[in-house]
Design an enzyme around this catalytic site. Sequence first.
Site, PDB file in Angstrom:
ATOM      1  N   LYS A  31      -0.500  -9.445   3.098  1.00  0.00           N
ATOM      2  CA  LYS A  31       0.190  -8.878   4.259  1.00  0.00           C
ATOM      3  C   LYS A  31      -0.783  -8.006   5.031  1.00  0.00           C
ATOM      4  O   LYS A  31      -1.574  -7.261   4.425  1.00  0.00           O
ATOM      5  CB  LYS A  31       1.408  -8.039   3.862  1.00  0.00           C
ATOM      6  CG  LYS A  31       2.181  -7.507   5.087  1.00  0.00           C
ATOM      7  CD  LYS A  31       3.407  -6.725   4.683  1.00  0.00           C
ATOM      8  CE  LYS A  31       3.084  -5.336   4.158  1.00  0.00           C
ATOM      9  NZ  LYS A  31       2.478  -4.448   5.207  1.00  0.00           N
ATOM     10  N   GLU A  83      -1.065  -5.255   8.356  1.00  0.00           N
ATOM     11  CA  GLU A  83      -0.478  -4.478   9.441  1.00  0.00           C
ATOM     12  C   GLU A  83      -1.137  -4.951  10.735  1.00  0.00           C
ATOM     13  O   GLU A  83      -2.341  -4.800  10.921  1.00  0.00           O
ATOM     14  CB  GLU A  83      -0.679  -2.987   9.212  1.00  0.00           C
ATOM     15  CG  GLU A  83       0.134  -2.465   8.033  1.00  0.00           C
ATOM     16  CD  GLU A  83       0.235  -0.957   7.997  1.00  0.00           C
ATOM     17  OE1 GLU A  83      -0.196  -0.292   8.967  1.00  0.00           O
ATOM     18  OE2 GLU A  83       0.765  -0.425   6.997  1.00  0.00           O
ATOM     19  N   ASP A  95       0.834  -1.200   0.000  1.00  0.00           N
ATOM     20  CA  ASP A  95       0.000   0.000   0.000  1.00  0.00           C
ATOM     21  C   ASP A  95       0.870   1.251   0.000  1.00  0.00           C
ATOM     22  O   ASP A  95       0.356   2.370  -0.121  1.00  0.00           O
ATOM     23  CB  ASP A  95      -0.996   0.006   1.160  1.00  0.00           C
ATOM     24  CG  ASP A  95      -0.360   0.067   2.531  1.00  0.00           C
ATOM     25  OD1 ASP A  95       0.884  -0.025   2.623  1.00  0.00           O
ATOM     26  OD2 ASP A  95      -1.098   0.190   3.531  1.00  0.00           O
ATOM     27  N   SER A  96       2.192   1.056   0.066  1.00  0.00           N
ATOM     28  CA  SER A  96       3.132   2.158  -0.160  1.00  0.00           C
ATOM     29  C   SER A  96       2.951   2.757  -1.541  1.00  0.00           C
ATOM     30  O   SER A  96       3.492   3.833  -1.830  1.00  0.00           O
ATOM     31  CB  SER A  96       4.574   1.671   0.010  1.00  0.00           C
ATOM     32  OG  SER A  96       4.811   0.496  -0.763  1.00  0.00           O
ATOM     33  N   GLU A 126       9.222  -3.433  10.949  1.00  0.00           N
ATOM     34  CA  GLU A 126       9.561  -2.143  10.342  1.00  0.00           C
ATOM     35  C   GLU A 126       9.978  -1.121  11.382  1.00  0.00           C
ATOM     36  O   GLU A 126       9.264  -0.889  12.365  1.00  0.00           O
ATOM     37  CB  GLU A 126       8.376  -1.589   9.538  1.00  0.00           C
ATOM     38  CG  GLU A 126       8.699  -0.258   8.875  1.00  0.00           C
ATOM     39  CD  GLU A 126       7.652   0.204   7.887  1.00  0.00           C
ATOM     40  OE1 GLU A 126       7.801   1.326   7.350  1.00  0.00           O
ATOM     41  OE2 GLU A 126       6.683  -0.544   7.637  1.00  0.00           O
ATOM     42  N   ASP A 186      -0.765  -6.321  -0.260  1.00  0.00           N
ATOM     43  CA  ASP A 186      -0.931  -5.607   1.001  1.00  0.00           C
ATOM     44  C   ASP A 186      -2.407  -5.282   1.216  1.00  0.00           C
ATOM     45  O   ASP A 186      -3.062  -4.730   0.318  1.00  0.00           O
ATOM     46  CB  ASP A 186      -0.125  -4.311   0.946  1.00  0.00           C
ATOM     47  CG  ASP A 186       0.499  -3.940   2.267  1.00  0.00           C
ATOM     48  OD1 ASP A 186       0.175  -4.569   3.285  1.00  0.00           O
ATOM     49  OD2 ASP A 186       1.331  -3.015   2.276  1.00  0.00           O
TER      50      ASP A 186
END
Length: 268
Positions: free
Chosen positions: A109, A111, A40-41, A178, A79
Amino acid sequence: MTTTRGLRDREEPITMLTAYDAPTAEVVDEAGIDVVLVGDSMGNAALGYDSTLPVTMADVRSRTAAVARGVDDALVVADMPFLSFGVEEAESVRNAGEFLKEADADAVKIESGPHTIETTRRMTDVGIPVMAHLGLTPQHVNRLGGYSRQGTDQDAAEEILELARDHEEAGAFSLVLEHVPANLAAAVTDALSIPTIGIGAGPDTDGQVLVINDVVGLGEWSPPFSKRFGDVRGEMQRAVGEYKEAVEDGTFPAEEHSHVEDDLEELY
Protein backbone atom coordinates in the site's frame (compact mmCIF):
# COMPACT_ATOMS: atom_id res chain seq x y z
CA MET A 1 -7.65 -17.65 -0.44
CA THR A 2 -8.20 -13.95 -1.11
CA THR A 3 -6.41 -12.51 -4.15
CA THR A 4 -6.10 -9.00 -5.55
CA ARG A 5 -8.19 -10.02 -8.54
CA GLY A 6 -10.74 -11.72 -6.32
CA LEU A 7 -11.49 -8.47 -4.49
CA ARG A 8 -12.99 -7.07 -7.70
CA ASP A 9 -15.45 -9.95 -8.01
CA ARG A 10 -16.89 -9.81 -4.49
CA GLU A 11 -20.55 -8.97 -4.03
CA GLU A 12 -20.42 -8.50 -0.26
CA PRO A 13 -18.39 -5.67 1.35
CA ILE A 14 -14.64 -6.17 1.70
CA THR A 15 -13.35 -6.41 5.28
CA MET A 16 -9.84 -5.26 6.15
CA LEU A 17 -8.05 -4.90 9.49
CA THR A 18 -4.50 -4.11 10.52
CA ALA A 19 -2.31 -6.62 12.33
CA TYR A 20 1.29 -6.33 13.48
CA ASP A 21 2.11 -9.81 14.85
CA ALA A 22 1.39 -13.47 14.16
CA PRO A 23 -1.08 -14.19 17.01
CA THR A 24 -3.27 -11.22 16.07
CA ALA A 25 -3.05 -12.15 12.40
CA GLU A 26 -4.23 -15.68 13.23
CA VAL A 27 -7.30 -14.33 15.02
CA VAL A 28 -8.10 -11.90 12.21
CA ASP A 29 -7.64 -14.59 9.55
CA GLU A 30 -9.72 -17.16 11.46
CA ALA A 31 -12.54 -14.61 11.64
CA GLY A 32 -12.62 -14.55 7.84
CA ILE A 33 -11.31 -11.01 7.32
CA ASP A 34 -10.45 -10.56 3.64
CA VAL A 35 -7.35 -8.34 3.87
CA VAL A 36 -4.76 -7.93 6.61
CA LEU A 37 -2.89 -4.65 6.40
CA VAL A 38 0.50 -4.45 8.10
CA GLY A 39 0.07 -0.73 8.46
CA ASP A 40 2.66 1.86 9.30
CA SER A 41 0.05 2.68 11.95
CA MET A 42 2.23 0.28 13.94
CA GLY A 43 4.18 3.43 14.81
CA ASN A 44 1.33 4.64 17.01
CA ALA A 45 -0.36 1.31 17.72
CA ALA A 46 2.59 -0.94 18.55
CA LEU A 47 5.93 0.88 18.65
CA GLY A 48 5.16 3.78 20.97
CA TYR A 49 5.73 6.63 18.50
CA ASP A 50 3.57 9.74 18.21
CA SER A 51 3.22 9.34 14.44
CA THR A 52 3.94 6.93 11.60
CA LEU A 53 7.00 8.85 10.40
CA PRO A 54 9.69 6.98 12.40
CA VAL A 55 8.57 3.56 11.12
CA THR A 56 11.32 1.91 9.05
CA MET A 57 11.53 -0.64 6.27
CA ALA A 58 12.99 -3.08 8.80
CA ASP A 59 10.01 -2.54 11.13
CA VAL A 60 7.47 -3.26 8.39
CA ARG A 61 9.48 -6.12 6.89
CA SER A 62 9.80 -7.96 10.20
CA ARG A 63 6.16 -7.53 11.16
CA THR A 64 4.89 -8.36 7.68
CA ALA A 65 6.77 -11.64 7.80
CA ALA A 66 5.26 -12.38 11.22
CA VAL A 67 1.75 -11.60 9.98
CA ALA A 68 2.25 -13.72 6.85
CA ARG A 69 3.23 -16.66 9.05
CA GLY A 70 -0.04 -16.29 10.94
CA VAL A 71 -2.31 -16.06 7.89
CA ASP A 72 -3.70 -18.82 5.69
CA ASP A 73 -6.43 -17.17 3.64
CA ALA A 74 -6.38 -13.37 3.92
CA LEU A 75 -4.54 -11.10 1.50
CA VAL A 76 -1.48 -9.64 3.27
CA VAL A 77 -0.70 -6.02 2.33
CA ALA A 78 2.49 -4.32 3.54
CA ASP A 79 2.40 -0.56 4.06
CA MET A 80 5.27 1.35 2.46
CA PRO A 81 6.75 3.52 5.25
CA PHE A 82 7.72 7.17 5.01
CA LEU A 83 10.51 7.84 2.45
CA SER A 84 10.65 4.20 1.32
CA PHE A 85 9.02 5.34 -1.94
CA GLY A 86 8.53 8.47 -4.00
CA VAL A 87 12.13 9.69 -3.91
CA GLU A 88 13.75 7.54 -6.59
CA GLU A 89 11.58 5.22 -8.67
CA ALA A 90 14.10 2.39 -8.80
CA GLU A 91 14.56 2.46 -5.03
CA SER A 92 10.79 2.56 -4.52
CA VAL A 93 10.32 -0.54 -6.69
CA ARG A 94 13.15 -2.41 -4.95
CA ASN A 95 11.74 -1.58 -1.52
CA ALA A 96 8.27 -2.75 -2.51
CA GLY A 97 9.66 -5.91 -4.04
CA GLU A 98 11.53 -6.63 -0.82
CA PHE A 99 8.23 -7.00 1.02
CA LEU A 100 7.05 -9.61 -1.48
CA LYS A 101 10.38 -11.47 -1.75
CA GLU A 102 11.54 -11.40 1.88
CA ALA A 103 8.39 -10.92 3.98
CA ASP A 104 5.83 -12.92 1.95
CA ALA A 105 3.46 -9.98 1.42
CA ASP A 106 0.92 -10.28 -1.38
CA ALA A 107 0.82 -6.55 -2.16
CA VAL A 108 1.92 -3.13 -0.94
CA LYS A 109 0.00 0.00 0.00
CA ILE A 110 1.25 3.47 -0.92
CA GLU A 111 0.08 6.81 0.45
CA SER A 112 -0.65 8.34 -2.92
CA GLY A 113 -0.45 11.67 -4.69
CA PRO A 114 0.60 13.08 -8.05
CA HIS A 115 4.13 11.84 -7.39
CA THR A 116 3.08 8.17 -7.05
CA ILE A 117 1.18 7.68 -10.31
CA GLU A 118 4.20 6.58 -12.32
CA THR A 119 5.61 4.67 -9.34
CA THR A 120 2.34 2.73 -9.16
CA ARG A 121 2.54 2.03 -12.88
CA ARG A 122 6.13 0.79 -12.69
CA MET A 123 5.46 -1.44 -9.67
CA THR A 124 2.44 -2.92 -11.39
CA ASP A 125 4.42 -3.49 -14.57
CA VAL A 126 7.03 -5.57 -12.74
CA GLY A 127 4.42 -7.62 -10.86
CA ILE A 128 3.97 -5.79 -7.56
CA PRO A 129 0.25 -5.28 -6.78
CA VAL A 130 -0.38 -1.76 -5.43
CA MET A 131 -3.16 -0.56 -3.13
CA ALA A 132 -3.42 3.23 -3.47
CA HIS A 133 -4.38 5.50 -0.54
CA LEU A 134 -5.98 8.95 -0.84
CA GLY A 135 -7.65 11.45 1.46
CA LEU A 136 -5.97 11.75 4.83
CA THR A 137 -2.45 10.42 4.37
CA PRO A 138 -0.79 10.34 7.82
CA GLN A 139 2.75 10.44 6.43
CA HIS A 140 1.94 14.01 5.30
CA VAL A 141 0.92 15.12 8.80
CA ASN A 142 3.53 17.88 8.90
CA ARG A 143 2.36 19.32 5.59
CA LEU A 144 -1.34 18.92 6.45
CA GLY A 145 -0.90 20.36 9.93
CA GLY A 146 -2.74 17.50 11.61
CA TYR A 147 -5.16 14.69 10.93
CA SER A 148 -8.16 16.68 9.73
CA ARG A 149 -10.77 15.53 7.20
CA GLN A 150 -9.67 15.94 3.57
CA GLY A 151 -11.60 16.74 0.38
CA THR A 152 -14.01 19.11 2.08
CA ASP A 153 -14.07 21.79 -0.64
CA GLN A 154 -14.79 21.47 -4.35
CA ASP A 155 -11.20 21.79 -5.55
CA ALA A 156 -9.84 19.31 -3.04
CA ALA A 157 -12.63 16.83 -3.77
CA GLU A 158 -12.04 17.05 -7.51
CA GLU A 159 -8.31 16.53 -7.00
CA ILE A 160 -8.95 13.34 -5.01
CA LEU A 161 -11.34 12.07 -7.68
CA GLU A 162 -8.80 12.80 -10.44
CA LEU A 163 -5.99 11.13 -8.52
CA ALA A 164 -8.19 8.10 -7.90
CA ARG A 165 -8.79 7.75 -11.62
CA ASP A 166 -5.10 8.25 -12.38
CA HIS A 167 -4.04 5.51 -9.96
CA GLU A 168 -6.64 3.12 -11.30
CA GLU A 169 -5.33 3.77 -14.81
CA ALA A 170 -1.78 3.22 -13.54
CA GLY A 171 -2.73 -0.25 -12.35
CA ALA A 172 -3.70 0.00 -8.66
CA PHE A 173 -5.90 -2.96 -7.72
CA SER A 174 -7.80 -1.08 -4.98
CA LEU A 175 -7.98 2.27 -3.23
CA VAL A 176 -8.16 3.24 0.43
CA LEU A 177 -10.10 6.45 1.12
CA GLU A 178 -9.36 7.86 4.55
CA HIS A 179 -11.26 10.54 6.48
CA VAL A 180 -13.11 12.14 3.56
CA PRO A 181 -16.78 13.18 3.26
CA ALA A 182 -19.09 10.23 2.67
CA ASN A 183 -20.54 11.79 -0.48
CA LEU A 184 -17.06 12.22 -1.94
CA ALA A 185 -16.22 8.59 -1.16
CA ALA A 186 -19.47 7.51 -2.82
CA ALA A 187 -18.64 9.54 -5.95
CA VAL A 188 -15.13 8.09 -6.17
CA THR A 189 -16.51 4.57 -5.71
CA ASP A 190 -19.01 5.12 -8.51
CA ALA A 191 -16.29 6.46 -10.80
CA LEU A 192 -13.89 3.51 -10.41
CA SER A 193 -13.99 -0.11 -11.44
CA ILE A 194 -11.46 -1.11 -8.77
CA PRO A 195 -12.79 -1.57 -5.22
CA THR A 196 -12.61 1.26 -2.69
CA ILE A 197 -12.03 0.61 1.00
CA GLY A 198 -13.04 3.34 3.42
CA ILE A 199 -11.86 4.42 6.83
CA GLY A 200 -13.84 7.36 8.08
CA ALA A 201 -15.34 7.64 4.59
CA GLY A 202 -18.95 6.60 5.14
CA PRO A 203 -20.90 3.47 4.16
CA ASP A 204 -20.83 3.64 0.36
CA THR A 205 -17.33 2.35 -0.33
CA ASP A 206 -16.81 -1.27 -1.41
CA GLY A 207 -15.28 -2.19 1.94
CA GLN A 208 -14.07 -0.94 5.30
CA VAL A 209 -10.75 -0.94 7.17
CA LEU A 210 -9.93 -0.09 10.78
CA VAL A 211 -6.90 -0.33 13.06
CA ILE A 212 -7.10 -3.51 15.14
CA ASN A 213 -6.38 -1.64 18.40
CA ASP A 214 -9.49 0.47 17.87
CA VAL A 215 -11.70 -2.51 17.00
CA VAL A 216 -10.76 -4.62 20.02
CA GLY A 217 -10.46 -1.71 22.47
CA LEU A 218 -6.75 -1.99 23.21
CA GLY A 219 -5.88 1.71 23.22
CA GLU A 220 -7.05 4.48 25.51
CA TRP A 221 -8.35 6.52 22.56
CA SER A 222 -10.01 5.83 19.23
CA PRO A 223 -10.72 8.23 16.34
CA PRO A 224 -14.31 9.47 16.05
CA PHE A 225 -14.94 7.51 12.83
CA SER A 226 -13.96 4.22 14.48
CA LYS A 227 -15.90 1.91 16.80
CA ARG A 228 -14.75 -0.19 19.75
CA PHE A 229 -16.20 -3.69 19.42
CA GLY A 230 -14.45 -5.01 22.53
CA ASP A 231 -12.56 -4.06 25.70
CA VAL A 232 -9.26 -5.90 25.42
CA ARG A 233 -7.48 -3.21 27.44
CA GLY A 234 -9.89 -3.68 30.34
CA GLU A 235 -9.55 -7.48 30.21
CA MET A 236 -5.75 -7.23 30.15
CA GLN A 237 -5.79 -4.88 33.14
CA ARG A 238 -8.03 -7.31 35.02
CA ALA A 239 -5.86 -10.35 34.22
CA VAL A 240 -2.57 -8.61 35.03
CA GLY A 241 -4.02 -7.29 38.28
CA GLU A 242 -5.20 -10.75 39.32
CA TYR A 243 -1.79 -12.22 38.46
CA LYS A 244 -0.04 -9.63 40.62
CA GLU A 245 -2.36 -10.34 43.56
CA ALA A 246 -1.94 -14.11 43.19
CA VAL A 247 1.86 -13.88 43.26
CA GLU A 248 1.85 -11.51 46.22
CA ASP A 249 -0.58 -13.56 48.32
CA GLY A 250 1.08 -16.88 47.47
CA THR A 251 -1.80 -18.52 45.62
CA PHE A 252 0.27 -18.71 42.42
CA PRO A 253 2.00 -20.92 41.56
CA ALA A 254 -0.23 -23.54 43.21
CA GLU A 255 0.49 -27.26 43.47
CA GLU A 256 -0.96 -27.93 40.01
CA HIS A 257 1.47 -25.43 38.49
CA SER A 258 4.58 -27.13 39.90
CA HIS A 259 6.42 -30.45 39.48
CA VAL A 260 8.47 -32.28 42.10
CA GLU A 261 11.08 -34.75 40.83
CA ASP A 262 11.42 -37.56 43.39
CA ASP A 263 14.91 -38.50 42.19
CA LEU A 264 16.19 -35.10 43.31
CA GLU A 265 15.20 -35.43 47.00
CA GLU A 266 18.78 -36.23 48.12
CA LEU A 267 20.23 -32.99 46.75
CA TYR A 268 21.82 -30.76 49.35
